[in-house]
Design a protein around this motif. Structure first.
Motif, PDB file in Angstrom:
ATOM      1  N   MET B 394       0.827  -1.212   0.000  1.00 14.10           N
ATOM      2  CA  MET B 394       0.000   0.000   0.000  1.00 14.10           C
ATOM      3  C   MET B 394       0.854   1.252   0.000  1.00 14.10           C
ATOM      4  O   MET B 394       0.448   2.285  -0.526  1.00 14.10           O
ATOM      5  N   TRP B 395       2.038   1.179   0.552  1.00 14.03           N
ATOM      6  CA  TRP B 395       2.929   2.347   0.441  1.00 14.03           C
ATOM      7  C   TRP B 395       3.284   2.544  -1.029  1.00 14.03           C
ATOM      8  O   TRP B 395       3.242   3.653  -1.548  1.00 14.03           O
ATOM      9  N   PHE B 396       3.596   1.417  -1.699  1.00 12.20           N
ATOM     10  CA  PHE B 396       3.975   1.540  -3.105  1.00 12.20           C
ATOM     11  C   PHE B 396       2.802   1.940  -3.984  1.00 12.20           C
ATOM     12  O   PHE B 396       3.008   2.554  -5.025  1.00 12.20           O
ATOM     13  N   GLU B 397       1.577   1.596  -3.580  1.00 12.79           N
ATOM     14  CA  GLU B 397       0.439   2.025  -4.386  1.00 12.79           C
ATOM     15  C   GLU B 397       0.430   3.548  -4.491  1.00 12.79           C
ATOM     16  O   GLU B 397       0.287   4.120  -5.577  1.00 12.79           O
ATOM     17  N   ARG B 398       0.585   4.225  -3.358  1.00 11.91           N
ATOM     18  CA  ARG B 398       0.575   5.687  -3.370  1.00 11.91           C
ATOM     19  C   ARG B 398       1.770   6.227  -4.139  1.00 11.91           C
ATOM     20  O   ARG B 398       1.662   7.236  -4.852  1.00 11.91           O
ATOM     21  N   TYR B 399       2.911   5.542  -3.989  1.00 13.48           N
ATOM     22  CA  TYR B 399       4.111   5.973  -4.712  1.00 13.48           C
ATOM     23  C   TYR B 399       3.884   5.886  -6.216  1.00 13.48           C
ATOM     24  O   TYR B 399       4.207   6.805  -6.974  1.00 13.48           O
ATOM     25  N   VAL B 400       3.288   4.761  -6.641  1.00 10.76           N
ATOM     26  CA  VAL B 400       3.041   4.541  -8.068  1.00 10.76           C
ATOM     27  C   VAL B 400       2.075   5.601  -8.601  1.00 10.76           C
ATOM     28  O   VAL B 400       2.316   6.224  -9.639  1.00 10.76           O
ATOM     29  N   ILE B 401       0.975   5.818  -7.879  1.00  7.68           N
ATOM     30  CA  ILE B 401      -0.026   6.780  -8.354  1.00  7.68           C
ATOM     31  C   ILE B 401       0.601   8.156  -8.482  1.00  7.68           C
ATOM     32  O   ILE B 401       0.428   8.851  -9.486  1.00  7.68           O
TER      33      ILE B 401
END
Lengths: 226, 479
Positions: B394-401
């Motif tokens: 979920m940290w990477f989800e925000r990073y990706v977005i």
């Protein structure tokens, strides 16, 4: 039933200000002389069921200044005690509506007008002017854009009112209370259930009330001084 | 009285026979046992060794945070790896991540309360504490990323001599209101729940400092049923207010992106998708915290396997919702026929940040599907590992977005690459230090379990239970 047995035993443990339990008909008042005024009597129970049963009896006996104290809210006790529904939700509703209005006024005034207010000198913070500026051609007075903040302030005002209103209506904070003087009563926040009958109740007669409380099969009855 | 043979300890309460509720509090029948078990944590002379080790590590990271933030303030935002197209990266990623973590606490305390999910009582207190500490971490990042930190108060509508006001038609300002309201309401909700339990600690306290400290914050609570009556009303109202609030907070956070024109951000699915993701990550964090906490402080009979099993089911559901949102974004990108939109999503999966996207999908969509199996849902080590995986995902989800959309926008000539600096990484790790420091202090000094609420759901709390069932109300059990 173990409760009746312990009730007998704890008579001797009772505070010295109590008259002997069997001297029924003892009248209201100033028996202990130099001691401080009595606050009332507490009766201790060990199950919510026993307390509920006792509460129903106390209520039907016609007492007015009495309470049940429990470690957690006991389901159905409000009804057994005949507690009137609180008006807290109504107050919260108006506070919430106040929040909605405040948010709209704040946003419309600051972003949509160039009005000035002129407060007296001793209120410098109220001397404010609106600051309308055009951005991306958006209308200055734009209700849809104001809705999120209106929503948030509705919730904020309502929640603050709920918590502060609830504690204030309960008369809290009240860091001292006569009941805190009783070591026995300290278990109310742990695992014991209490009926408290206050001495200011018109029906309170120490000997009689004490005998009545004993008839409810408590673990113990104790007198509390003011 | 007791139906349990001696020396039989129930450990697994995950199965339930129809018509017979599985117990939510194990191996305890008396209210006093709950009090002793919970208060023991606050009353013991010294904390377990593991607590000191964890606290030292957290303090170390907190120090790192302090250093990185001061370095940033004294030097400027140039110490971060931001560049011209990528003006938001680790800072806003961390902000969204931490706000999201908070959502599980409110879901447990408010939404599960409205749905009468009694199992919430075992975990709501520390989940709410987690919410508050997570929102504190979240609030740090917008504050420090404004560049000139000493102007951060411009976020609020404070009358000033410049006759300037914030721009209320901007979602960034909505965010200020949403997050600060969320923090305030969460704090009120948490504190309201704490008052009766603080009174318990006050009444048991031996030392003068504890008596005064707990006594002050317990406000003189004495368990009066006339008080409980208003208290329960107030609690219900707070739950009813917090429920739309928690859904609004991450929706408003998603507006920061969704109301912009940037491909990859400009999507209507964002509000529900962000809320589902927030609950998903938040529950993963609750599991991450609950597993060691129940072990360290001997709370396995209150935070039972059933609680963990239930939370893992929620992780499975919300993880699947997040997976649906990921695929729907791709479908809409294709279906819209918008060239930039199509590019943004292909670029997200196969462009320069493909590895982050892959990490995100495997951590958030694929791995949580393992929770379909009960053996995995009820295995302590596996669920702990999976919860960490979800946190990372979920940290990477925000990073990706955030980063992949910004780095490659409409015009190829403005594209760039974002690389974090050591200050970025240090600040991110430091925020975990802040979070865990606060959480460990909470565990040590405040009741981790809502004792009054747990007692109220025990079978013995039913006034019609046992010996008194015969006094005429036995059939009117209304709950």
């Amino acid at each position: 039933m173990p409760t009746t047995v312990t009730a007998e035993r704890t008579v001797t443990e009772m505070s010295s200000t109590i008259a002997h339990p069997n001297t029924a008909g003892h009248t209201h008042g100033e028996s202990a002389g130099a001691k401080s005024r009595p606050y009332g009597l507490i009766a201790e129970f060990d199950t919510p069921g026993a307390l509920m049963h006792a509460a129903e009896r106390v209520k039907s006996e016609g007492f007015r200044y009495w309470d049940a104290c429990t470690p957690f809210p006991v389901h159905g006790l409000d009804k057994a005690m005949g507690i009137k529904r609180t008006i807290l939700p109504v107050i919260v509703f108006f506070a919430g509506a106040g929040g909605t209005t405040a948010a709209f006024v704040l946003q419309a005034f600051t972003n949509s007008t160039n009005w000035s207010t002129h407060a007296p000198d001793w209120l410098p913070m109220l001397d404010v002017t609106g600051y309308p500026f055009l951005i991306s051609g958006k209308p200055l007075l734009s209700l849809p854009a104001f809705i999120p903040v209106m929503f948030e302030l509705t919730i904020l005002f309502a929640a603050l009112t709920t918590v502060f209103g609830m504690f204030l209506m309960n008369g809290l904070p009240q860091l001292y209370h006569p009941l805190f003087a009783s070591r026995r009563f300290a278990r109310v926040t742990n695992d014991r259930f209490f009926i408290v009958v206050e001495a200011r109740d018109p029906k309170f007669l120490r000997g009689k009330t004490e005998a009545f409380l004993k008839s409810l099969n408590p673990i113990a009855v104790e007198a509390i001084d003011e | 009285m007791t139906s349990l043979p001696a020396n039989t300890r129930i450990v697994d309460n995950t199965s339930e026979q129809p018509g017979d509720r599985a117990p939510l509090v194990l191996n305890m029948e008396r209210f006093g046992q709950v009090t002793t078990t919970v208060c023991r944590v606050n009353e013991m002379k010294g904390a377990p060794l593991a607590w000191y080790v964890a606290f030292a590590a957290s303090l170390g990271l907190l120090g790192l945070l302090g250093f990185c933030v001061l370095y940033l303030i004294f030097t400027g935002v140039g110490v971060w790896g931001l560049n011209n197209p990528v003006m938001w990266a680790f800072d806003i990623t961390n902000f969204v991540f931490w706000v999201g973590i908070g959502h599980a606490g409110t879901l447990i305390s408010a939404i599960l309360f409205l749905f009468r999910q009694k199992w919430r009582t075992g975990i709501n207190r520390f989940a709410e504490a987690m919410t508050i500490f997570a929102v504190i971490c979240a609030g740090l990042f917008p504050g420090i990323h404004v560049g000139r930190v000493w102007f951060a108060y411009w976020l609020f509508p404070i009358p000033n001599q410049m006759e300037m006001w914030p721009q209320f038609r901007s979602p960034l300002l909505w965010d200020v209101f949403a997050v600060s309201t969320y923090f305030t309401v969460s704090l009120l909700f948490w504190y309201t729940g704490l008052v009766p339990d603080l009174a318990t600690l006050r009444d048991r306290a031996k030392g003068r400092i504890q008596q005064i400290g707990y006594g002050l914050f317990a406000l003189g609570w004495r368990g009066s049923n006339r008080h409980w009556h208003r208290y329960e009303r107030a609690y219900l109202i707070l739950a009813a207010l917090s429920t739309p609030l928690v859904l609004s907070v991450h929706s408003v956070v998603s507006f920061d992106f969704a109301t912009s024109q940037l491909p990859g951000w400009h999507t209507t699915i964002f509000p529900p998708y962000f809320v589902a993701g927030a609950i998903f990550s938040g529950f993963a964090m609750v599991v991450t915290l609950a597993v060691p906490a129940r072990e360290m402080f001997g709370l396995k009979d209150i935070i039972t396997l059933r609680h963990l099993d239930n939370m893992n089911k929620i992780i499975l559901v919300t993880g699947t919702m997040v997976g649906y949102a990921y695929s729907m974004e791709f479908f809409i990108a294709w279906y819209s026929g918008a060239m930039y939109e199509k590019f943004a999503f292909l670029n997200r999966a196969f462009g320069q940040y493909w590895w982050a996207y892959l990490l995100m999908v495997s951590c958030n969509v694929i791995t949580p599907q393992l929770f379909w199996f009960k053996a995995i849902r009820t295995s302590i080590p596996l669920m702990f590992v999976l919860s960490l995986v979800v946190n990372i995902g979920m940290w990477f989800e925000r990073y990706v977005i955030i980063v992949s959309s910004l780095a490659n926008d409409f015009l190829p000539s403005s594209w760039d690459k974002y690389v974090p600096t050591w200050v970025d990484v240090g600040t991110m790790l430091g925020a975990f230090g802040l979070f865990f420091t606060l959480f460990l202090l909470f565990c040590r000094f405040l009741p981790m379990i809502a004792m009054a609420e747990v007692k109220a759901i025990m079978p013995a709390a039913d006034p019609h239970a046992g010996a008194h069932a015969d006094h005429g109300h036995g059939g009117k059990d209304g709950h």
